[in-house]
Design a protein around this motif. Sequence first.
Motif, PDB file in Angstrom:
ATOM      1  N   THR A 158      -9.502  -0.931  -2.700  1.00  0.00           N
ATOM      2  CA  THR A 158      -9.969  -2.261  -3.094  1.00  0.00           C
ATOM      3  C   THR A 158      -9.711  -2.461  -4.574  1.00  0.00           C
ATOM      4  O   THR A 158     -10.145  -1.662  -5.407  1.00  0.00           O
ATOM      5  CB  THR A 158     -11.475  -2.429  -2.790  1.00  0.00           C
ATOM      6  OG1 THR A 158     -11.692  -2.208  -1.394  1.00  0.00           O
ATOM      7  CG2 THR A 158     -11.945  -3.823  -3.172  1.00  0.00           C
ATOM      8  N   ILE A 159      -8.980  -3.524  -4.893  1.00  0.00           N
ATOM      9  CA  ILE A 159      -8.708  -3.909  -6.275  1.00  0.00           C
ATOM     10  C   ILE A 159      -9.266  -5.312  -6.448  1.00  0.00           C
ATOM     11  O   ILE A 159      -8.775  -6.261  -5.843  1.00  0.00           O
ATOM     12  CB  ILE A 159      -7.206  -3.887  -6.585  1.00  0.00           C
ATOM     13  CG1 ILE A 159      -6.610  -2.507  -6.290  1.00  0.00           C
ATOM     14  CG2 ILE A 159      -6.954  -4.263  -8.043  1.00  0.00           C
ATOM     15  CD1 ILE A 159      -5.107  -2.443  -6.427  1.00  0.00           C
ATOM     16  N   GLY A 160     -10.310  -5.444  -7.258  1.00  0.00           N
ATOM     17  CA  GLY A 160     -10.963  -6.738  -7.384  1.00  0.00           C
ATOM     18  C   GLY A 160     -11.593  -7.118  -6.060  1.00  0.00           C
ATOM     19  O   GLY A 160     -12.394  -6.376  -5.503  1.00  0.00           O
ATOM     20  N   ASP A 161     -11.193  -8.281  -5.517  1.00  0.00           N
ATOM     21  CA  ASP A 161     -11.722  -8.692  -4.222  1.00  0.00           C
ATOM     22  C   ASP A 161     -10.696  -8.541  -3.106  1.00  0.00           C
ATOM     23  O   ASP A 161     -10.859  -9.081  -2.017  1.00  0.00           O
ATOM     24  CB  ASP A 161     -12.226 -10.152  -4.292  1.00  0.00           C
ATOM     25  CG  ASP A 161     -11.118 -11.117  -4.726  1.00  0.00           C
ATOM     26  OD1 ASP A 161      -9.995 -10.644  -5.023  1.00  0.00           O
ATOM     27  OD2 ASP A 161     -11.383 -12.332  -4.765  1.00  0.00           O
ATOM     28  N   LEU A 184      -1.430   8.336   3.312  1.00  0.00           N
ATOM     29  CA  LEU A 184      -0.985   9.431   2.460  1.00  0.00           C
ATOM     30  C   LEU A 184       0.533   9.450   2.352  1.00  0.00           C
ATOM     31  O   LEU A 184       1.240   9.155   3.317  1.00  0.00           O
ATOM     32  CB  LEU A 184      -1.463  10.773   3.024  1.00  0.00           C
ATOM     33  CG  LEU A 184      -2.952  11.092   2.897  1.00  0.00           C
ATOM     34  CD1 LEU A 184      -3.265  12.367   3.651  1.00  0.00           C
ATOM     35  CD2 LEU A 184      -3.368  11.214   1.454  1.00  0.00           C
ATOM     36  N   ASP A 185       1.018   9.786   1.160  1.00  0.00           N
ATOM     37  CA  ASP A 185       2.455   9.938   0.898  1.00  0.00           C
ATOM     38  C   ASP A 185       3.260   8.664   1.149  1.00  0.00           C
ATOM     39  O   ASP A 185       4.437   8.716   1.485  1.00  0.00           O
ATOM     40  CB  ASP A 185       3.046  11.088   1.738  1.00  0.00           C
ATOM     41  CG  ASP A 185       2.356  12.398   1.461  1.00  0.00           C
ATOM     42  OD1 ASP A 185       2.132  12.703   0.270  1.00  0.00           O
ATOM     43  OD2 ASP A 185       2.046  13.115   2.417  1.00  0.00           O
ATOM     44  N   GLU A 186       2.633   7.533   0.971  1.00  0.00           N
ATOM     45  CA  GLU A 186       3.319   6.259   1.150  1.00  0.00           C
ATOM     46  C   GLU A 186       3.203   5.452  -0.141  1.00  0.00           C
ATOM     47  O   GLU A 186       2.125   5.294  -0.691  1.00  0.00           O
ATOM     48  CB  GLU A 186       2.663   5.482   2.306  1.00  0.00           C
ATOM     49  CG  GLU A 186       3.314   4.169   2.625  1.00  0.00           C
ATOM     50  CD  GLU A 186       2.613   3.463   3.774  1.00  0.00           C
ATOM     51  OE1 GLU A 186       1.694   2.649   3.498  1.00  0.00           O
ATOM     52  OE2 GLU A 186       2.945   3.747   4.930  1.00  0.00           O
ATOM     53  N   SER A 187       4.330   4.931  -0.632  1.00  0.00           N
ATOM     54  CA  SER A 187       4.315   4.134  -1.867  1.00  0.00           C
ATOM     55  C   SER A 187       3.892   2.707  -1.564  1.00  0.00           C
ATOM     56  O   SER A 187       4.306   2.116  -0.567  1.00  0.00           O
ATOM     57  CB  SER A 187       5.704   4.127  -2.512  1.00  0.00           C
ATOM     58  OG  SER A 187       6.025   5.426  -2.982  1.00  0.00           O
ATOM     59  N   ASN A 188       3.058   2.160  -2.427  1.00  0.00           N
ATOM     60  CA  ASN A 188       2.572   0.788  -2.291  1.00  0.00           C
ATOM     61  C   ASN A 188       2.645   0.101  -3.643  1.00  0.00           C
ATOM     62  O   ASN A 188       2.336   0.712  -4.668  1.00  0.00           O
ATOM     63  CB  ASN A 188       1.112   0.788  -1.803  1.00  0.00           C
ATOM     64  CG  ASN A 188       0.940   1.494  -0.481  1.00  0.00           C
ATOM     65  OD1 ASN A 188       1.037   0.904   0.567  1.00  0.00           O
ATOM     66  ND2 ASN A 188       0.688   2.799  -0.545  1.00  0.00           N
ATOM     67  N   GLU A 189       3.034  -1.166  -3.650  1.00  0.00           N
ATOM     68  CA  GLU A 189       3.126  -1.912  -4.897  1.00  0.00           C
ATOM     69  C   GLU A 189       2.047  -2.978  -4.945  1.00  0.00           C
ATOM     70  O   GLU A 189       1.877  -3.752  -4.000  1.00  0.00           O
ATOM     71  CB  GLU A 189       4.510  -2.562  -5.046  1.00  0.00           C
ATOM     72  CG  GLU A 189       4.720  -3.172  -6.429  1.00  0.00           C
ATOM     73  CD  GLU A 189       6.152  -3.620  -6.655  1.00  0.00           C
ATOM     74  OE1 GLU A 189       6.374  -4.842  -6.663  1.00  0.00           O
ATOM     75  OE2 GLU A 189       7.034  -2.743  -6.800  1.00  0.00           O
ATOM     76  N   PHE A 190       1.291  -3.002  -6.045  1.00  0.00           N
ATOM     77  CA  PHE A 190       0.223  -3.977  -6.242  1.00  0.00           C
ATOM     78  C   PHE A 190       0.327  -4.550  -7.650  1.00  0.00           C
ATOM     79  O   PHE A 190       1.002  -3.995  -8.515  1.00  0.00           O
ATOM     80  CB  PHE A 190      -1.158  -3.322  -6.078  1.00  0.00           C
ATOM     81  CG  PHE A 190      -1.357  -2.629  -4.766  1.00  0.00           C
ATOM     82  CD1 PHE A 190      -1.561  -3.363  -3.604  1.00  0.00           C
ATOM     83  CD2 PHE A 190      -1.335  -1.249  -4.689  1.00  0.00           C
ATOM     84  CE1 PHE A 190      -1.738  -2.727  -2.389  1.00  0.00           C
ATOM     85  CE2 PHE A 190      -1.510  -0.599  -3.488  1.00  0.00           C
ATOM     86  CZ  PHE A 190      -1.716  -1.343  -2.328  1.00  0.00           C
ATOM     87  N   LYS A 191      -0.367  -5.663  -7.840  1.00  0.00           N
ATOM     88  CA  LYS A 191      -0.434  -6.247  -9.174  1.00  0.00           C
ATOM     89  C   LYS A 191      -1.822  -6.039  -9.748  1.00  0.00           C
ATOM     90  O   LYS A 191      -2.825  -6.341  -9.110  1.00  0.00           O
ATOM     91  CB  LYS A 191      -0.090  -7.738  -9.123  1.00  0.00           C
ATOM     92  CG  LYS A 191       1.395  -8.004  -8.951  1.00  0.00           C
ATOM     93  CD  LYS A 191       1.724  -9.466  -9.160  1.00  0.00           C
ATOM     94  CE  LYS A 191       3.235  -9.688  -9.110  1.00  0.00           C
ATOM     95  NZ  LYS A 191       3.587 -11.110  -9.336  1.00  0.00           N
ATOM     96  N   VAL A 192      -1.872  -5.516 -10.954  1.00  0.00           N
ATOM     97  CA  VAL A 192      -3.124  -5.323 -11.677  1.00  0.00           C
ATOM     98  C   VAL A 192      -2.970  -6.003 -13.027  1.00  0.00           C
ATOM     99  O   VAL A 192      -2.074  -5.673 -13.801  1.00  0.00           O
ATOM    100  CB  VAL A 192      -3.452  -3.822 -11.864  1.00  0.00           C
ATOM    101  CG1 VAL A 192      -4.719  -3.667 -12.682  1.00  0.00           C
ATOM    102  CG2 VAL A 192      -3.587  -3.135 -10.517  1.00  0.00           C
ATOM    103  N   ASN A 193      -3.832  -6.981 -13.306  1.00  0.00           N
ATOM    104  CA  ASN A 193      -3.737  -7.775 -14.536  1.00  0.00           C
ATOM    105  C   ASN A 193      -2.341  -8.386 -14.698  1.00  0.00           C
ATOM    106  O   ASN A 193      -1.788  -8.426 -15.798  1.00  0.00           O
ATOM    107  CB  ASN A 193      -4.076  -6.915 -15.765  1.00  0.00           C
ATOM    108  CG  ASN A 193      -5.522  -6.428 -15.741  1.00  0.00           C
ATOM    109  OD1 ASN A 193      -6.380  -7.077 -15.128  1.00  0.00           O
ATOM    110  ND2 ASN A 193      -5.781  -5.316 -16.391  1.00  0.00           N
ATOM    111  N   GLY A 194      -1.781  -8.825 -13.575  1.00  0.00           N
ATOM    112  CA  GLY A 194      -0.476  -9.484 -13.600  1.00  0.00           C
ATOM    113  C   GLY A 194       0.710  -8.548 -13.689  1.00  0.00           C
ATOM    114  O   GLY A 194       1.860  -8.992 -13.705  1.00  0.00           O
ATOM    115  N   LYS A 195       0.445  -7.254 -13.750  1.00  0.00           N
ATOM    116  CA  LYS A 195       1.526  -6.283 -13.872  1.00  0.00           C
ATOM    117  C   LYS A 195       1.692  -5.518 -12.566  1.00  0.00           C
ATOM    118  O   LYS A 195       0.723  -5.014 -11.995  1.00  0.00           O
ATOM    119  CB  LYS A 195       1.221  -5.297 -15.013  1.00  0.00           C
ATOM    120  CG  LYS A 195       2.307  -4.260 -15.238  1.00  0.00           C
ATOM    121  CD  LYS A 195       1.927  -3.318 -16.371  1.00  0.00           C
ATOM    122  CE  LYS A 195       3.000  -2.259 -16.583  1.00  0.00           C
ATOM    123  NZ  LYS A 195       2.638  -1.307 -17.662  1.00  0.00           N
ATOM    124  N   ALA A 196       2.940  -5.440 -12.081  1.00  0.00           N
ATOM    125  CA  ALA A 196       3.218  -4.730 -10.833  1.00  0.00           C
ATOM    126  C   ALA A 196       3.175  -3.218 -11.076  1.00  0.00           C
ATOM    127  O   ALA A 196       3.790  -2.711 -12.009  1.00  0.00           O
ATOM    128  CB  ALA A 196       4.583  -5.135 -10.292  1.00  0.00           C
TER     129      ALA A 196
END
Length: 201
Positions: A25-28, A35-47
Amino acid sequence: MKNLICLACFLITLVSFSQKDFILTIGDESHEIALDESNEFKVNGKAITISVREKDTLVYEDSFYNFKYIKDYSISKTVLEEGIEQIMIMTASGSGVLIQKYEAFDPTMLQEMMLNEVTKESISYGYTMERQDYERALVSGQKLEILKSVLEYKGEIETYEITALGGKDEGILIMTMNMNDEIDPEGVEMINLMWNSLHIK
């Protein structure tokens, strides 16, 4: 930067306590992570790219002791009777570690009896036995007298080690079983890792 540090701490905590899939959970927003899987998210507008992997060795924690073990094996825990708790970690070939914790009894007097019990069937079958007792120093500073029996029959070797550490009405008893170095190298690795990391509090 603070958000990234908090996120890293959160992931480390998850890896320590679960071996199943995770919900991050990031924010809301919540995201499922394997496990062992890459995921891309944005935190403070940065990927950012996030992946979770499990350590090769895990730590078993008890109020009396702890030790490291290989992640590929699970630890079974049993209450033998009130005040006596047992854990076991074994390979498919039967090598492994058994630890009994006593909360109302000093188990040091049980060492020789336990060794006789686990070796008597093999000796009756025709195995020869050689005692190779020795002293081992733990990373936590204690020195343990290890009772060691090496049994041999037609080139097959079984090795048992037993020790105990006790105080007034409490203590632990440790037994390792190595069924054969050549056919079960994982068992040797498991036993050595336990001895080299065992910390008695």
